[in-house]
Design a protein around this motif. Sequence first.
Motif, short mmCIF file in Angstrom:
data_model
loop_
_atom_site.label_atom_id
_atom_site.label_comp_id
_atom_site.label_asym_id
_atom_site.label_seq_id
_atom_site.Cartn_x
_atom_site.Cartn_y
_atom_site.Cartn_z
N PHE A 1 2.73 33.53 36.53
CA PHE A 1 2.28 34.49 37.52
C PHE A 1 3.06 35.79 37.37
O PHE A 1 4.29 35.77 37.19
CB PHE A 1 2.49 33.93 38.94
CG PHE A 1 1.65 32.73 39.24
CD1 PHE A 1 0.36 32.87 39.75
CD2 PHE A 1 2.12 31.44 39.00
CE1 PHE A 1 -0.41 31.76 40.02
CE2 PHE A 1 1.36 30.33 39.27
CZ PHE A 1 0.08 30.49 39.79
N VAL A 2 2.35 36.92 37.45
CA VAL A 2 3.00 38.22 37.37
C VAL A 2 3.78 38.45 38.67
O VAL A 2 3.19 38.47 39.75
CB VAL A 2 1.98 39.34 37.17
CG1 VAL A 2 2.68 40.69 37.11
CG2 VAL A 2 1.17 39.10 35.89
N GLU A 3 5.09 38.61 38.54
CA GLU A 3 5.93 38.78 39.72
C GLU A 3 6.34 40.22 39.95
O GLU A 3 6.47 40.66 41.09
CB GLU A 3 7.18 37.91 39.57
CG GLU A 3 7.99 37.77 40.85
CD GLU A 3 9.00 36.64 40.76
OE1 GLU A 3 10.08 36.89 40.22
OE2 GLU A 3 8.70 35.53 41.23
N GLU A 4 6.51 40.98 38.87
CA GLU A 4 6.92 42.38 39.02
C GLU A 4 6.51 43.15 37.77
O GLU A 4 6.58 42.64 36.65
CB GLU A 4 8.43 42.48 39.24
CG GLU A 4 8.92 43.89 39.51
CD GLU A 4 10.42 43.96 39.74
OE1 GLU A 4 10.95 45.08 39.87
OE2 GLU A 4 11.05 42.88 39.80
N ILE A 5 6.07 44.40 37.97
CA ILE A 5 5.71 45.29 36.87
C ILE A 5 6.54 46.56 37.01
O ILE A 5 6.46 47.25 38.02
CB ILE A 5 4.21 45.65 36.88
CG1 ILE A 5 3.34 44.39 36.87
CG2 ILE A 5 3.87 46.54 35.69
CD1 ILE A 5 1.87 44.67 37.08
N VAL B 1 9.28 40.29 29.86
CA VAL B 1 8.58 40.67 28.64
C VAL B 1 8.52 42.19 28.55
O VAL B 1 8.01 42.84 29.47
CB VAL B 1 7.15 40.09 28.63
CG1 VAL B 1 6.46 40.40 27.30
CG2 VAL B 1 7.17 38.59 28.88
N PRO B 2 9.03 42.80 27.47
CA PRO B 2 8.92 44.26 27.32
C PRO B 2 7.46 44.69 27.32
O PRO B 2 6.59 44.02 26.75
CB PRO B 2 9.59 44.52 25.97
CG PRO B 2 10.50 43.36 25.76
CD PRO B 2 9.81 42.18 26.39
N ASN B 3 7.18 45.82 27.96
CA ASN B 3 5.80 46.29 28.07
C ASN B 3 5.18 46.61 26.72
O ASN B 3 3.96 46.56 26.56
CB ASN B 3 5.73 47.51 28.98
CG ASN B 3 5.91 47.15 30.44
OD1 ASN B 3 5.50 46.08 30.87
ND2 ASN B 3 6.55 48.02 31.19
N ASN B 4 6.02 46.94 25.74
CA ASN B 4 5.50 47.21 24.40
C ASN B 4 4.84 45.96 23.82
O ASN B 4 3.80 46.04 23.15
CB ASN B 4 6.63 47.69 23.49
CG ASN B 4 6.11 48.37 22.24
OD1 ASN B 4 4.99 48.86 22.22
ND2 ASN B 4 6.92 48.39 21.21
N GLN B 5 5.42 44.78 24.09
CA GLN B 5 4.82 43.53 23.63
C GLN B 5 3.59 43.17 24.47
O GLN B 5 2.60 42.66 23.94
CB GLN B 5 5.85 42.40 23.71
CG GLN B 5 7.04 42.59 22.79
CD GLN B 5 8.03 41.43 22.86
OE1 GLN B 5 7.69 40.34 23.34
NE2 GLN B 5 9.26 41.65 22.40
N ILE B 6 3.66 43.44 25.77
CA ILE B 6 2.51 43.19 26.64
C ILE B 6 1.30 43.98 26.17
O ILE B 6 0.17 43.48 26.13
CB ILE B 6 2.85 43.57 28.09
CG1 ILE B 6 3.85 42.57 28.70
CG2 ILE B 6 1.59 43.64 28.96
CD1 ILE B 6 3.25 41.26 29.15
#
Length: 279
Positions: free
Chosen positions: A134-138, A155-160
Amino acid sequence: MENFDWTTFGDNVLIDGLFGSAIVIASFALFFYICFVFVKRFMKTRHLDNQKSILNIVRGLFWIILVLIILSRFHIFSSIAQGIIASSGIIALIAGIAAQDTIGNLLSGIMVVASKPFIVGDLIKINGEQLIGFVEEITLRHTIIRTYENNRIIVPNNQINQATIENATLIDSTKGNYFLVPVSYDSDIDLATKIIEEECMAHPDFVDTRTPLEISTGVKPIVVRCIEFSQYAMMLRCTVNSENSFKGFEMLSDLRFSIKKRFDKEGIEIPYNQAFIKK
């Protein structure tokens, strides 16, 4: 002191004179203020995270630039200010090369927040079964995902931004769960099939996805099929629908308990390799 001429003083000290320099400084100050207000409103409409930190950084940059502009209006400081402004490009280039991963994550974070492939609370899968949670924080740098084991994965946003993402919380989130049950060759297959169907349909998290036409034509909500004759058992499988993957995981766990109890009561055997049982 009474005969002091501010205009002459301004012409001697300031490059553009008193009024000219005042107009230049006021124009830049107004421009920066308008830009700051625009950035602030844009962040509020996009519901970006870390708004306060980002606004502080933007405000600090604007103040630094404005101070350099003010210093450049004075004859005595103009050469120094121009030198700082000229060298800032080289400094920015060096800093950009050194922090390219950080900048990439920031840009990817902006893209994630703007395009909204998922929001906080969504259940997502990254690259198939590689990561589920579950996405907990962005944030602008990373996304925090809470797994079924209640672990937090950063997870780094670049990988996302480069990953294949399956969002299980979108409009149609019904999840079809494969349920595999081995049954011995000596058991009553018809009774075993009936028990599996009854237990699946009786579970509170089971979702009947049949259309009105399928219901009227007698299509079963649970269809049990034999997919393999293995060495020790007939492998029976059915698809049990749930609201989402999380409820599906819990539902299959409950069904294994309930079906095992019904099988024991009705004399149906779930086979196993007895060679591994110590005497």
